[in-house]
Design a protein around this motif. Structure first.
Motif, PDB file in Angstrom:
ATOM      1  N   GLY A  80       0.786  -1.222   0.000  1.00 37.73           N
ATOM      2  CA  GLY A  80       0.000   0.000   0.000  1.00 37.73           C
ATOM      3  C   GLY A  80       0.817   1.270   0.000  1.00 37.73           C
ATOM      4  N   GLU A  81       1.897   1.296   0.794  1.00 37.36           N
ATOM      5  CA  GLU A  81       2.725   2.502   0.861  1.00 37.36           C
ATOM      6  C   GLU A  81       3.362   2.798  -0.487  1.00 37.36           C
ATOM      7  OE1 GLU A  81       6.609   4.234   3.295  1.00 37.36           O
ATOM      8  OE2 GLU A  81       5.500   2.522   4.109  1.00 37.36           O
ATOM      9  N   LEU A  82       3.850   1.738  -1.144  1.00 41.18           N
ATOM     10  CA  LEU A  82       4.463   1.925  -2.456  1.00 41.18           C
ATOM     11  C   LEU A  82       3.411   2.324  -3.493  1.00 41.18           C
ATOM     12  CD1 LEU A  82       6.813   1.839  -4.394  1.00 41.18           C
ATOM     13  CD2 LEU A  82       6.569  -0.654  -4.537  1.00 41.18           C
ATOM     14  N   ALA A  83       2.227   1.740  -3.387  1.00 44.79           N
ATOM     15  CA  ALA A  83       1.154   2.093  -4.304  1.00 44.79           C
ATOM     16  C   ALA A  83       0.835   3.588  -4.207  1.00 44.79           C
ATOM     17  CB  ALA A  83      -0.085   1.266  -4.004  1.00 44.79           C
ATOM     18  N   ARG A  84       0.852   4.102  -2.980  1.00 44.46           N
ATOM     19  CA  ARG A  84       0.577   5.533  -2.793  1.00 44.46           C
ATOM     20  C   ARG A  84       1.701   6.380  -3.385  1.00 44.46           C
ATOM     21  NH1 ARG A  84      -3.238   8.080  -0.621  1.00 44.46           N
ATOM     22  NH2 ARG A  84      -4.066   6.126   0.255  1.00 44.46           N
ATOM     23  N   GLU A  85       2.923   5.927  -3.253  1.00 49.49           N
ATOM     24  CA  GLU A  85       4.045   6.657  -3.844  1.00 49.49           C
ATOM     25  C   GLU A  85       3.924   6.697  -5.363  1.00 49.49           C
ATOM     26  OE1 GLU A  85       7.599   4.808  -2.469  1.00 49.49           O
ATOM     27  OE2 GLU A  85       7.347   5.463  -0.383  1.00 49.49           O
ATOM     28  N   LEU A  86       3.494   5.571  -5.940  1.00 52.86           N
ATOM     29  CA  LEU A  86       3.333   5.513  -7.395  1.00 52.86           C
ATOM     30  C   LEU A  86       2.190   6.418  -7.846  1.00 52.86           C
ATOM     31  CD1 LEU A  86       3.784   1.663  -7.873  1.00 52.86           C
ATOM     32  CD2 LEU A  86       5.353   3.433  -8.688  1.00 52.86           C
ATOM     33  N   GLY A  87       1.073   6.362  -7.142  1.00 53.06           N
ATOM     34  CA  GLY A  87      -0.063   7.212  -7.498  1.00 53.06           C
ATOM     35  C   GLY A  87       0.272   8.681  -7.368  1.00 53.06           C
ATOM     36  N   THR A  88       1.012   9.024  -6.329  1.00 53.11           N
ATOM     37  CA  THR A  88       1.403  10.419  -6.123  1.00 53.11           C
ATOM     38  C   THR A  88       2.384  10.877  -7.190  1.00 53.11           C
ATOM     39  OG1 THR A  88       1.056  10.172  -3.735  1.00 53.11           O
ATOM     40  CG2 THR A  88       2.433  12.015  -4.459  1.00 53.11           C
ATOM     41  N   ALA A  89       3.283   9.967  -7.591  1.00 52.28           N
ATOM     42  CA  ALA A  89       4.236  10.303  -8.652  1.00 52.28           C
ATOM     43  C   ALA A  89       3.508  10.584  -9.962  1.00 52.28           C
ATOM     44  CB  ALA A  89       5.243   9.169  -8.839  1.00 52.28           C
ATOM     45  N   LEU A  90       2.462   9.801 -10.243  1.00 57.69           N
ATOM     46  CA  LEU A  90       1.670  10.064 -11.445  1.00 57.69           C
ATOM     47  C   LEU A  90       0.970  11.413 -11.325  1.00 57.69           C
ATOM     48  CD1 LEU A  90       0.414   9.144 -14.143  1.00 57.69           C
ATOM     49  CD2 LEU A  90      -1.416   8.091 -12.804  1.00 57.69           C
ATOM     50  N   LEU A  91       0.373  11.653 -10.181  1.00 57.32           N
ATOM     51  CA  LEU A  91      -0.347  12.899  -9.938  1.00 57.32           C
ATOM     52  C   LEU A  91       0.555  14.113 -10.125  1.00 57.32           C
ATOM     53  CD1 LEU A  91      -2.941  14.330  -8.819  1.00 57.32           C
ATOM     54  CD2 LEU A  91      -1.917  14.069  -6.554  1.00 57.32           C
ATOM     55  N   ASN A  92       1.796  13.988  -9.679  1.00 60.09           N
ATOM     56  CA  ASN A  92       2.727  15.115  -9.683  1.00 60.09           C
ATOM     57  C   ASN A  92       3.691  15.092 -10.860  1.00 60.09           C
ATOM     58  OD1 ASN A  92       1.630  16.151  -7.288  1.00 60.09           O
ATOM     59  ND2 ASN A  92       2.967  14.867  -6.029  1.00 60.09           N
ATOM     60  N   SER A  93       3.397  14.299 -11.875  1.00 62.38           N
ATOM     61  CA  SER A  93       4.273  14.270 -13.054  1.00 62.38           C
ATOM     62  C   SER A  93       4.411  15.673 -13.629  1.00 62.38           C
ATOM     63  CB  SER A  93       3.699  13.350 -14.125  1.00 62.38           C
ATOM     64  OG  SER A  93       3.663  12.010 -13.696  1.00 62.38           O
ATOM     65  N   PRO A  94       5.635  16.121 -13.882  1.00 66.10           N
ATOM     66  CA  PRO A  94       5.807  17.472 -14.429  1.00 66.10           C
ATOM     67  C   PRO A  94       5.266  17.547 -15.853  1.00 66.10           C
ATOM     68  CG  PRO A  94       7.895  16.289 -14.430  1.00 66.10           C
ATOM     69  CD  PRO A  94       6.925  15.418 -13.685  1.00 66.10           C
ATOM     70  N   PHE A  95       4.829  18.726 -16.230  1.00 62.46           N
ATOM     71  CA  PHE A  95       4.333  18.898 -17.589  1.00 62.46           C
ATOM     72  C   PHE A  95       4.971  20.113 -18.237  1.00 62.46           C
ATOM     73  CE2 PHE A  95       0.982  20.436 -14.599  1.00 62.46           C
ATOM     74  CZ  PHE A  95       1.041  21.794 -14.862  1.00 62.46           C
ATOM     75  N   SER A  96       4.933  20.104 -19.557  1.00 69.18           N
ATOM     76  CA  SER A  96       5.492  21.205 -20.327  1.00 69.18           C
ATOM     77  C   SER A  96       4.527  21.561 -21.449  1.00 69.18           C
ATOM     78  CB  SER A  96       6.860  20.824 -20.901  1.00 69.18           C
ATOM     79  OG  SER A  96       6.736  19.695 -21.763  1.00 69.18           O
ATOM     80  N   VAL A  97       4.795  22.681 -22.079  1.00 69.93           N
ATOM     81  CA  VAL A  97       3.921  23.205 -23.123  1.00 69.93           C
ATOM     82  C   VAL A  97       4.654  23.182 -24.455  1.00 69.93           C
ATOM     83  CG1 VAL A  97       2.780  25.308 -23.945  1.00 69.93           C
ATOM     84  CG2 VAL A  97       2.641  24.664 -21.531  1.00 69.93           C
ATOM     85  N   ASP A  98       3.959  22.776 -25.503  1.00 72.90           N
ATOM     86  CA  ASP A  98       4.521  22.860 -26.847  1.00 72.90           C
ATOM     87  C   ASP A  98       4.319  24.297 -27.329  1.00 72.90           C
ATOM     88  OD1 ASP A  98       4.988  22.822 -29.631  1.00 72.90           O
ATOM     89  OD2 ASP A  98       4.506  20.687 -29.734  1.00 72.90           O
ATOM     90  N   GLU A  99       5.368  25.066 -27.278  1.00 71.49           N
ATOM     91  CA  GLU A  99       5.258  26.497 -27.583  1.00 71.49           C
ATOM     92  C   GLU A  99       4.910  26.750 -29.042  1.00 71.49           C
ATOM     93  OE1 GLU A  99       5.045  28.710 -25.451  1.00 71.49           O
ATOM     94  OE2 GLU A  99       5.979  27.907 -23.636  1.00 71.49           O
ATOM     95  N   ALA A 100       5.288  25.836 -29.931  1.00 64.81           N
ATOM     96  CA  ALA A 100       4.946  26.011 -31.346  1.00 64.81           C
ATOM     97  C   ALA A 100       3.442  25.896 -31.547  1.00 64.81           C
ATOM     98  CB  ALA A 100       5.685  24.976 -32.201  1.00 64.81           C
ATOM     99  N   VAL A 101       2.815  24.956 -30.841  1.00 65.45           N
ATOM    100  CA  VAL A 101       1.362  24.817 -30.910  1.00 65.45           C
ATOM    101  C   VAL A 101       0.691  26.050 -30.320  1.00 65.45           C
ATOM    102  CG1 VAL A 101      -0.620  23.505 -30.068  1.00 65.45           C
ATOM    103  CG2 VAL A 101       1.406  22.297 -30.896  1.00 65.45           C
TER     104      VAL A 101
END
Length: 209
Positions: A80-101
């Motif tokens: 369970g603890e690892l599952a929460r770490e994985l879920g949180t990592a997905l939740l907090n995945s960094p994102f970027s913007v395609d500036e050309a779009v």
């Protein structure tokens, strides 16, 4: 190229956000999955199952409750603890913007109404501010705010109404074929987005090449 697009058969552009404008980096999550002996993508597969994903996309739950659902879905595969770490990592995945779009869409907005149509969480507005995109579109139709997701008919109707044009005069851009197919079935001109050239080609008649 579809000739109907080339001669500009639209008076508004409805555009998806994720995997068209915004892109997530899940490399850290993939590393964690490999270290846990899981196949890469396992967490996302659980997270984006309709039973897990729909409540957060409909605005019925927040992102932390979504993580709780991911933990439940991963039960039996990892502790369970690892599952929460994985879920949180997905939740907090960094994102970027395609500036050309973004640059292309800003040009679009100077000519016709631009509406973002996205299956998103209640955090979308804050995310747009973070990305500097809160002024990109004339309107934003978020599933979490309107209570309906793509490819359901109603979300397209809402987007067209906010653009102020009939559905038959809308260009709809999305990375998911089923969402594009639904738009086309409603009379919209649809573009399946895979790369910038897809968008450039569709907008050629509007932007002058």
């Amino acid at each position: 190229m579809n000739s109907s697009i080339s001669c500009r058969s639209f008076d508004a552009v409805l555009c998806d956000l994720d995997n068209v404008i915004r892109f997530y980096d899940t490399s850290r999550l993939a590393e964690m999955e490999r270290a846990a002996g899981l196949a890469e993508g396992t967490t996302a597969k659980v997270a984006f199952e309709p039973a897990t994903d729909l409540p957060v996309l409909l605005g019925e739950i927040g992102r932390e409750e979504w993580v709780d659902s991911i933990v439940l879905g991963l039960s039996g595969q990892v502790p369970g603890e690892l599952a929460r770490e994985l879920g949180t990592a997905l939740l907090n995945s960094p994102f970027s913007v395609d500036e050309a779009v973004v640059a292309l869409l800003r040009r679009v907005r100077g000519r016709v109404p631009l509406v973002l149509v996205t299956n998103a969480t209640l955090d979308l507005e804050d995310d747009l501010v973070t990305m500097g995109l809160d002024d990109l579109a004339d309107h934003v139709v978020s599933s979490a705010r309107v209570g309906v997701v793509k490819p359901e008919r109603e979300i397209y109707e809402i987007a067209a109404a906010r653009a102020g044009v009939g559905m038959g005069r809308c260009l709809f851009v999305d990375d998911q074929p089923q969402n594009v197919a639904a738009a086309i079935a409603l009379g919209m001109t649809g573009v399946h987005y895979r790369e910038l050239a897809d968008l450039r080609g569709a907008l050629g008649g509007l932007l002058g090449g």
